[in-house]
Design an enzyme around this catalytic site. Structure first.
Site, PDB file in Angstrom:
ATOM      1  N   HIS A  18       5.933   4.177   3.472  1.00  0.00           N
ATOM      2  CA  HIS A  18       5.121   5.570   3.015  1.00  0.00           C
ATOM      3  C   HIS A  18       4.616   5.264   1.902  1.00  0.00           C
ATOM      4  CE1 HIS A  18       9.118   6.826   4.872  1.00  0.00           C
ATOM      5  NE2 HIS A  18       8.421   7.530   5.404  1.00  0.00           N
TER       6      HIS A  18
ATOM      7  N   GLY B 145       0.942   6.944   9.555  1.00  0.00           N
ATOM      8  CA  GLY B 145       1.244   5.398   9.741  1.00  0.00           C
ATOM      9  C   GLY B 145       0.926   5.186  11.352  1.00  0.00           C
TER      10      GLY B 145
ATOM     11  N   ASP C  12       4.077   4.827  14.143  1.00  0.00           N
ATOM     12  CA  ASP C  12       4.330   6.128  15.047  1.00  0.00           C
ATOM     13  C   ASP C  12       2.990   6.388  15.969  1.00  0.00           C
ATOM     14  OD1 ASP C  12       7.311   7.003  14.383  1.00  0.00           O
ATOM     15  OD2 ASP C  12       6.184   6.797  12.324  1.00  0.00           O
TER      16      ASP C  12
ATOM     17  N   LEU D 138       8.727  -1.220   9.002  1.00  0.00           N
ATOM     18  CA  LEU D 138       9.560  -0.618   8.130  1.00  0.00           C
ATOM     19  C   LEU D 138       9.785   0.788   8.618  1.00  0.00           C
ATOM     20  CD1 LEU D 138       7.739  -1.880   4.696  1.00  0.00           C
ATOM     21  CD2 LEU D 138       9.632  -2.570   5.792  1.00  0.00           C
TER      22      LEU D 138
ATOM     23  N   SER E  82      12.806   4.383   7.706  1.00  0.00           N
ATOM     24  CA  SER E  82      14.005   4.842   7.279  1.00  0.00           C
ATOM     25  C   SER E  82      15.326   4.365   8.117  1.00  0.00           C
ATOM     26  CB  SER E  82      13.963   6.286   6.857  1.00  0.00           C
ATOM     27  OG  SER E  82      12.734   6.729   6.076  1.00  0.00           O
TER      28      SER E  82
END
Length: 282
Positions: free
Chosen positions: A33, A144, A147, A181, A183
């Site tokens: 992020h 990003g 996705d 990376l 979450s």
């Protein structure tokens, strides 16, 4: 750094903010992020980061209730990155009528790849992003590449609905062992975390074989899925697509992307690798 919980507060600030870049997030921020934030800062006068866990993009039985909500930690990180404003509305502020009767309905792509196992997900994504675009009125929005399907849908929505917003793709952030990376990586057990880089490794092998001349895309997809399955993964898909349109790849396509989604235990991971071939070698 300003923290806005209301649309009216954010809109009043926006009037004097200059060139604004938006980074939409669901919070629980990680280095990936922050890479989006840095790219947004490079391109604008002021960066707005939205933090909102969007119920509309979660299906029945998914992790909406347990998705990490870490607003204080997130705002601390964003302050250190020089973010101008955080937009962190509660659910009633963004959806005042509880249900969202008017939604953005993406084309058939929403039902492919991740959409096959997450029906309605991309409708929820497109709807909340359209709302954020309308509220923030950014000049630029950073998304990003992890996705990848989401990025394609947002690009198409922005073009078809005439949003005067530059959509900026940002490369996937990765751990040292290659894991993208996310979450949701926090859901992995210690043993699952050790196995998680296998997903990126499988995509890397496909990319390497294509670069070396293999064009049997179905076999490459099947072999990768079988390898993951033998290592304890539940594979949703491994597919080779055209990088720009996300249509099924054909021999002769120069720009490709290999996409995959698979589960380790209860954690669903996604990843992709872009491949750009020399047209002379196709």
């Amino acid at each position: 750094m300003y923290i806005f919980h209301t649309i009216s507060g954010l809109r009043a600030w926006r009037k004097t903010a200059g060139i604004v870049a938006l980074v939409p997030t669901m919070g629980n921020l990680h280095e990936g992020h922050l890479a989006l934030v840095r790219e947004a800062r490079r391109r604008s006068d002021a960066v707005v980061v939205s933090i909102f866990v969007n119920r509309l993009q979660f299906g029945q039985g998914e992790d909406f209730d347990r998705y990490p909500r870490t607003l204080q930690e997130d705002t601390d990180k964003l302050h250190g990155e020089g973010v101008a404003a955080v937009f962190a509305p509660d659910e009633h502020e963004l959806y005042p009528h509880v249900s969202q009767d008017y939604n953005i309905e993406p084309p058939h792509l929403q039902n492919e790849l991740c959409g096959r196992v997450r029906p309605g997900h991309f409708r929820g994504v497109a709807t909340v992003v359209a709302k954020l675009f309308n509220i923030v009125q950014p000049d630029i929005a950073c998304f990003g590449k992890k996705d990848y399907q989401q990025l394609a849908i947002i690009r198409g929505m922005a073009a078809d609905l005439n949003f005067n917003i530059e959509i900026v793709p940002v490369d996937t952030g990765r751990a040292d062992d290659g894991l993208a990376l996310s979450s949701r990586n926090a859901y992995l057990s210690e043993s699952e975390r050790e196995k998680a880089p296998q997903l990126y490794a499988a995509l890397s092998r496909i990319a390497e074989q294509i670069q070396m001349g293999s064009r049997d895309y179905v076999r490459l997809e099947t072999d990768a899925a079988d390898t993951l399955h033998r290592n304890g993964w539940q594979v949703d898909y491994v597919e080779i697509r055209h990088a720009d349109t996300l249509t099924v790849a054909h021999v002769g396509d120069a720009d490709l992307v290999v996409l995959a989604a698979a589960r380790l235990g209860k954690t669903r991971l996604i990843d992709n690798i872009e491949i750009h071939l020399d047209k002379k070698t196709i």
